[in-house]
Structures are given as C-alpha cells and as structure tokens.
Motif scaffolding. Structure first.
Motif, PDB file in Angstrom:
ATOM      1  N   SER A 219     -90.035  -4.274  32.098  1.00  0.00           N
ATOM      2  CA  SER A 219     -90.505  -5.177  33.144  1.00  0.00           C
ATOM      3  C   SER A 219     -89.348  -5.563  34.053  1.00  0.00           C
ATOM      4  CB  SER A 219     -91.111  -6.440  32.514  1.00  0.00           C
ATOM      5  OG  SER A 219     -91.374  -7.431  33.486  1.00  0.00           O
ATOM      6  N   VAL A 220     -89.637  -5.762  35.311  1.00  0.00           N
ATOM      7  CA  VAL A 220     -88.628  -6.230  36.269  1.00  0.00           C
ATOM      8  C   VAL A 220     -88.001  -7.528  35.782  1.00  0.00           C
ATOM      9  CG1 VAL A 220     -88.314  -7.183  38.582  1.00  0.00           C
ATOM     10  CG2 VAL A 220     -89.630  -5.082  38.268  1.00  0.00           C
ATOM     11  N   GLU A 221     -88.825  -8.385  35.170  1.00  0.00           N
ATOM     12  CA  GLU A 221     -88.343  -9.691  34.728  1.00  0.00           C
ATOM     13  C   GLU A 221     -87.323  -9.592  33.597  1.00  0.00           C
ATOM     14  OE1 GLU A 221     -91.556  -9.018  35.343  1.00  0.00           O
ATOM     15  OE2 GLU A 221     -91.646 -10.202  37.192  1.00  0.00           O
ATOM     16  N   ASP A 222     -87.218  -8.422  32.960  1.00  0.00           N
ATOM     17  CA  ASP A 222     -86.273  -8.258  31.856  1.00  0.00           C
ATOM     18  C   ASP A 222     -84.833  -8.145  32.329  1.00  0.00           C
ATOM     19  OD1 ASP A 222     -88.331  -8.295  30.027  1.00  0.00           O
ATOM     20  OD2 ASP A 222     -88.440  -6.107  29.823  1.00  0.00           O
ATOM     21  N   PHE A 223     -84.611  -7.839  33.621  1.00  0.00           N
ATOM     22  CA  PHE A 223     -83.284  -7.498  34.106  1.00  0.00           C
ATOM     23  C   PHE A 223     -82.862  -8.406  35.265  1.00  0.00           C
ATOM     24  CE2 PHE A 223     -85.318  -3.715  32.420  1.00  0.00           C
ATOM     25  CZ  PHE A 223     -84.340  -3.158  31.607  1.00  0.00           C
TER      26      PHE A 223
END
Length: 295
Positions: free
Chosen positions: A236-240
């Motif tokens: 997920s984009v939110e992971d990075f």
C-alpha cells in the motif's frame, strides 16, 4: 520471566520523583526542539529529535538535555526494562550490592534475567558509568543484532576486551557505529548524546531486520525500489514514506532483474513512484517505523 517485547520500544522514566536525574521520560513530542543545549547543528540533534518525536526521550525540567552528561549502568537497566516491557516486580535481587530497597534493583534483575546486562561477578555496579564497549554488547544482546557482510574496520579493536570485540564489530558492520577515523574508543564512557545516537540507529536496524528490507535504491528521479527478503501478499502507498519528505504516488511489484536492487538476499522488489527527488539523504519509513536504509 516475562517474554521480551521487541516491537514496542517506548522508553520512559518510571518515577516522577527522579525526573531531574533520569535519562528518559515520556514527554511532549516537540521537546527536542526546546532543548536549549541541543541546537539543530549539534551532531546528535537528529537522533535526539527522532526519539523525542516518538515520546522516547525528554530532558530536564529546565528544558535542557545535558548531551555531554555520562550515563550509568542503573539508568540503562531502567531504560531497557521499560523499553522491552520486562517484568521488574518479580524476583528478589541476586546482586550483592543491591538489596530490595535499592531503586535500581528491580531493573538490574530484569535486564539480567533477559540476558541484556550481567554484573561484575556478584555485583551489578548500578552507579558505574557505562563504557562504549559495554554499550556495544548491551545493544547487540537487547536488539538481537547480527553481523553483516564484510569487516567492521575498527582500528582500535585490539584495545577492547576480547569479550566485547565481536559486538563492536557488529555495530560497525551494521552501521550503528560510524566514525571517519575508524576509532571506537572502547574504554571511554557513554554520554547521553552518544547513547541517543546508538539507540536510534540500533532501533532502526532492528526495525529493518523485522521488516525484511534488504536494500533501498533510487532507479530514477521519480522512482525508488525497495527490496525485501520475503514474499509480500499486499502493498500500500500508506506503508511507505521518507524523511525528508518525498511524496509516494503509487506502489507496484517489479521483477528484481528490472530493478536497481542487487542484493543477493532479495526475494521481492517493490517500486515506488514518487515526486521528483534528489538522490542522497532520504531515510525510508516503512509502516511508520524508521528503517536503517535510504537513498
């Protein structure tokens, strides 16, 4: 003995009565910015700021941090007891220089049972300053650090006790100790600033190992490749995220052969499409934990 929780690394002072002399206490996330004796240009400012932003460290009641002040074994025992949620209320003290009424007794017993710190024979020597070589061994034990590839290039390693030499090498191989001179100075005592830097780097190294990240490499000014030593079921984009900030627009799996990652340990590569960035000085955060890797 209570199981060691290596995921929750909140370091705080247990008793308000000792806040003036303690190393760490939970506090305002912006506390590091208010330390009158730690300017942004100070060499350890970044690590002190990281730990303060996570409510891990705080300073004295007058708004200072005292970065050059030395720390002792009792304070480190208390810090690690809180950091790893060790049981400090169980066993009676097993050290001859600590009785049940000694402030540091439960912390000394907890870290001893966890295998993080041992005494000098039958004594714990809580009031003794911690040396840099002792710190190396404590951090390696507490964070289960392992040797990396290649030598550590520590020029004064022979000045250290044979017991501590392998652990000093591990700190060097993992990048936790970094000096342009290659000198570790094993017999010198550790200051609050030094311990903050070593602790900050050790935490990042432990998080990186837990995440399975092998390498981070910019493949262009708008892409960054992140290698993992395991399979990932989803991303997920939110992971990075990155510090300094670089916007992450999308994430995709890519073949290792088509990536900039060349670690032999890599099994999965994730490509981040980002805003335009300059290579150099960016640290990766994965699932809100700071990694030891960057680009």
């Amino acid at each position: 003995m209570k199981p060691v929780n290596r995921a929750g690394l909140l370091l705080s002072t247990a008793t308000a009565a000792v806040i003036g002399s303690s190393l760490y206490s939970a506090g305002d996330a912006a506390a590091a910015e208010a330390f009158s004796d730690v300017r942004n240009s100070y060499w350890a400012s970044e690590s002190i700021q990281h730990l303060a932003e996570e409510n891990i460290v705080n300073g004295y009641s007058d708004g200072t941090y005292h970065p050059g002040e030395e720390i002792n074994r009792g304070q480190v025992a208390e810090l690690l007891t809180t950091a790893f949620s060790l049981d400090a209320g169980g066993s009676a003290p097993s050290f001859s220089d600590l009785d049940s009424g000694s402030y540091y007794a439960p912390f000394a017993q907890a870290v001893n049972e966890a295998g993080f710190m041992t005494g000098n024979g039958s004594q714990f020597e809580a009031g003794q300053d911690l040396t840099r070589q002792q710190m190396a061994t404590v951090l390696v034990r507490a964070f289960s650090l392992e040797a990396g590839g290649g030598g550590g290039d520590v020029r004064d390693l022979n000045e250290a006790s044979p017991t501590h030499r392998p652990n000093i090498n591990i700190l060097a191989q993992t990048g936790i100790t970094q000096t342009s001179s290659g000198m570790f100075r094993p017999d010198e005592t550790v200051t609050r600033a030094q311990f903050a830097v070593f602790l900050d780097r050790a935490r990042a190294q432990a998080h990186t190992k837990d995440a399975g990240i092998t390498e981070v490499a910019a493949s262009s000014q708008n892409t960054v490749d992140v290698g993992f030593n395991r399979s990932l079921s989803s991303i997920s984009v939110e992971d990075f995220s990155f510090e300094p900030s670089v916007g992450v627009l999308s994430v995709n799996f890519v073949d290792e052969e088509q990536s900039s990652v060349d670690s032999s340990e890599t099994e999965t590569v994730v490509r981040l499409t980002t805003g335009t960035h300059e290579t150099g000085g960016h640290t990766l955060y994965y699932k809100d934990e700071r990694m030891a890797n960057g680009f």
